[in-house]
Each structure stands twice: as structure tokens, then as C-alpha cells.
Design an enzyme around this catalytic site. Sequence first.
Site, PDB file in Angstrom:
ATOM      1  N   GLU A 130     -30.256  -9.165 -20.090  1.00  0.00           N
ATOM      2  CA  GLU A 130     -31.626  -9.348 -20.179  1.00  0.00           C
ATOM      3  C   GLU A 130     -32.190  -7.942 -19.955  1.00  0.00           C
ATOM      4  O   GLU A 130     -32.980  -7.418 -20.665  1.00  0.00           O
ATOM      5  CB  GLU A 130     -32.095 -10.293 -19.499  1.00  0.00           C
ATOM      6  CG  GLU A 130     -33.624 -10.481 -19.702  1.00  0.00           C
ATOM      7  CD  GLU A 130     -34.564  -9.738 -18.484  1.00  0.00           C
ATOM      8  OE1 GLU A 130     -35.626  -9.704 -18.597  1.00  0.00           O
ATOM      9  OE2 GLU A 130     -34.147  -8.912 -17.708  1.00  0.00           O
TER      10      GLU A 130
ATOM     11  N   ASP B 194     -34.336 -10.490  -8.774  1.00  0.00           N
ATOM     12  CA  ASP B 194     -34.405 -10.237 -10.478  1.00  0.00           C
ATOM     13  C   ASP B 194     -32.783 -10.128 -10.779  1.00  0.00           C
ATOM     14  O   ASP B 194     -32.405  -9.132 -10.891  1.00  0.00           O
ATOM     15  CB  ASP B 194     -35.295  -9.110 -10.578  1.00  0.00           C
ATOM     16  CG  ASP B 194     -35.176  -8.701 -12.185  1.00  0.00           C
ATOM     17  OD1 ASP B 194     -35.107  -9.564 -12.938  1.00  0.00           O
ATOM     18  OD2 ASP B 194     -35.558  -7.639 -12.585  1.00  0.00           O
TER      19      ASP B 194
END
Length: 455
Positions: free
Chosen positions: A316, A283
Site C-alpha cells: 500500500e 500504520d
Amino acid sequence: MALSLVTSSAVLAAEFTPAQLQTVAQLRDKALNSDLSWQLLTALTTEVGPRLPGTENDKKAVAWAQTQFQQLGFDKVWSEPATFPNWRRYHESASILTPSEQPLHLTALGNSISTPAGGISAEIVMFETLDELMAAADGSLTGKIAFINYRMNRDIDGNGYGPAVKARNKGAVEAAKKGAVAYLMRSVSTSEHRFAHTGGSHYQQGVTKIPTAAVANPDADQLARLVALGHKVTVKVDIRTEDLGEGTSYNVIGEITGSELPEQYVLIGGHLDSWDLGTGALDDGAGVALTMAAAKLIKDTQRPKRSVRVVLFAAEELGLWGAKAYFKQHEKHLHNIVAAAESDFGADVVYAFESNVHADSLPIVRAIAAQLAPLNVQYIAKNEAHGGPDLIPLAKAISAPIFGLHQDGTDYFDYHHTADDTLDKVEPSKLKQNTATYAVFAFMAADAPAMIKGK
């Protein structure tokens, strides 16, 4: 007769030539045998490491991405600023004080404030769900620590994440409304290992801010057992964080320019930032590496009619700040996006392909799906794809042609947002399959005989 003509016209518009399909096959095979995505992921996670927005490593990641795009021979490379709330984690510890002293493994949630010097010691009150906490009487948590023990379910498509993450987003606010001095939650996780999972949390104007943290699943089980035995469970939480005000990072963008319609483009990518606990391999280092590699492989095989643009979004994890900045800056030209897909769900195999496009474009979608089938990617014909999180601002702005290249997420939330998100969790062969899937999709969308349209 008119219907027949329309149908025939649509089919013809979707037809790829034998030469195009031969190129697709070559590209697919080349990607399956390429180590480029693995090399990029190894470099990012080894030479840079964790990439919390605003940190020195975040700056290094931006420079790394710019250099890689240039060395890979992308036609255009540039960056665009994005601002975000600049937050740091410095220290976190916790322990059970009563009925017996025991260490607790936990991590502060993003945006959490610090505890007072020396920490907070208080009795916990356990709830199974956020709704149960919200239903608690006003003032019933005064001087206490709220604890939600919601258990996330495991599924290939990660459908348990949405219900579980509500407690992470809103738990501290709802606990503070009831008088709590701190908020704990069971990690948004499917893991049985003793790693706490961080993630973004939010406060609400006019509601007192309280420290907020996630507890590793085995430790959450321990707390639940003690409560079930009827004990008064007292916990000490000591968290040190800092709000540094507004920070600035950058979306890094590389483009392979189309040969005939360069202003139209396929958008693929991932987010360049990561949490600070691991090295952000799953991620979203994998998404960064495989989309960069896919575009490079396209360029080396054959330049498509339309451009392929790889966007590595900033910040993000702290709230889609890079995505908001990108789509705001390009809002007058979003109609030029002919297809958009984000890889932000780890590095396991892509098992399904789904679109969200105008019905006129479905023949092209089916043609792409047919070329993904050799990669063991199934076609989902619902035409309701949502795309990755960084595409949310795009979907809100216009009815863009968005695609979902669904990765197997069965194990993803075992590692998500933890110190265990490291390179060794990625299997190179699966990363190659992801790269091939994105390469085939992006090339065909960019080289399609007609422009793919949004709904």
C-alpha cells in the site's frame, strides 16, 4: 399508498430479530474484553518488525499472516500476488553548511533517487506552498535546492493531510522543472518532535529525476528562521537508495464462510506492509490485528449468513499495488461485496460511523449505527463515506457499499511514517474498542436480513 408500502417494506427488510441483536450484544462485550487484537499486533511488530514491500521482513509478514489465519481457525486462507516498484533506502544524512554548520534530521521519500557520490551541496530556496513553487520562473532554481515549508494543520479527521501531501507527491517534479538539483519539504506531520516523516513520492516521464526528502518539523523551522534573517542558507544532502525493478509480494486473505449466502461477503482489512523506519504499529499493524481479531470473534460467537473476508493488502505504501491487484483479479465478482471498510488510520478510538450505500439500504445502516452507539460511536448520516485508501480501486470500479469507521486522528500524524511508529503508541483499551466496532459492523452487515447495496 404505494409510497407507504415501499417505506414499510424497507423498514421490515432492515429489522434484525431479537436473537440477532442478542448475538450482537454478546459479540460486542466479548470483543471489549478480548486481548486478541493486542496479541496479534504485539506479535507482528515484535517478531517481524518493519515491513517495507519486497524486503525479507515483508516475506516474513506474509508467512506470519498466513500462519495466524490458519491458527485462528479461518475457514479459507490464501494469498494472491501483487507486483510493485521495488525500492530500498540505505543511507540518508544532511546538514546546514552556511551560515553555520548544523545537523539536519531528514529522510528520503519513497522512490527517491540517490544523490551523486559525496552528496549535493547547494543553496536552498524556500517556498510556503507547492503552488508558489510552481509559479516560480523557469530556470530560477538552477543549481539550487527547492524547499517547501507547508505546515499541516491538526484535526480529528486528518483533513490537513490531503493539502500537505500534494507537496510530497509532486514537489520533486515541479522543482526539477525549474532547474533544482534536489528537493526538500517540511514533513507531512503535526509533530513537534525531531522525527522526519517519509512517504511515497513520484516522478514524471520526461522530467529529470532529482533526490527528494522530508525534513523534521523542528529542522524545517530552523531553515525558515535562517531564511527569514536574510542568510544565504546552504545545505548538504547525502542519500543512498536503489531501484530494484519490479518486486512481488502477496495479499493475504482469510475468510469466515457464511452459512446461507457464502458467495456474498463483507470485506474488512488493512495493509500488511509498512515503511522501514518504525515497526508499523499504527500504520498499519493495528488495522491488520483488529480486523483479524474481529472476524475471529465473529466466528467464535455465531457464523453470519454471509461471509466475512479479511484482506491484508500488499504494498500500500508504495502506491496501493496490492489493492489494485486484488480488485483487478476479482473484478467479475465485485458485486458480491455487501460492505467494505478498511482500518488504516492508527489505533485511537472509532468516534463516528458513516456509509456510502444505496438509499434502500439506509435502514440497515441505521440499525447497525444503533448497535455501535454503546461504543460511543456517532452516526454520520451524510451517506458520503470514502473508506480507506485500499478501497479506492473498488470505488473506481463499481458503486460498492463502502463504509467509514472514523478513528480519532488528532495525534495520528505525530507518528505517521516515522521511526516513532512503534507498539508503545497503541493503547490496548482503544484497540479493543476498535475491534468491537469492526466486529459489530461486520457481523451485522453479513447477517443483515437484506443485502446492502451500493449507490
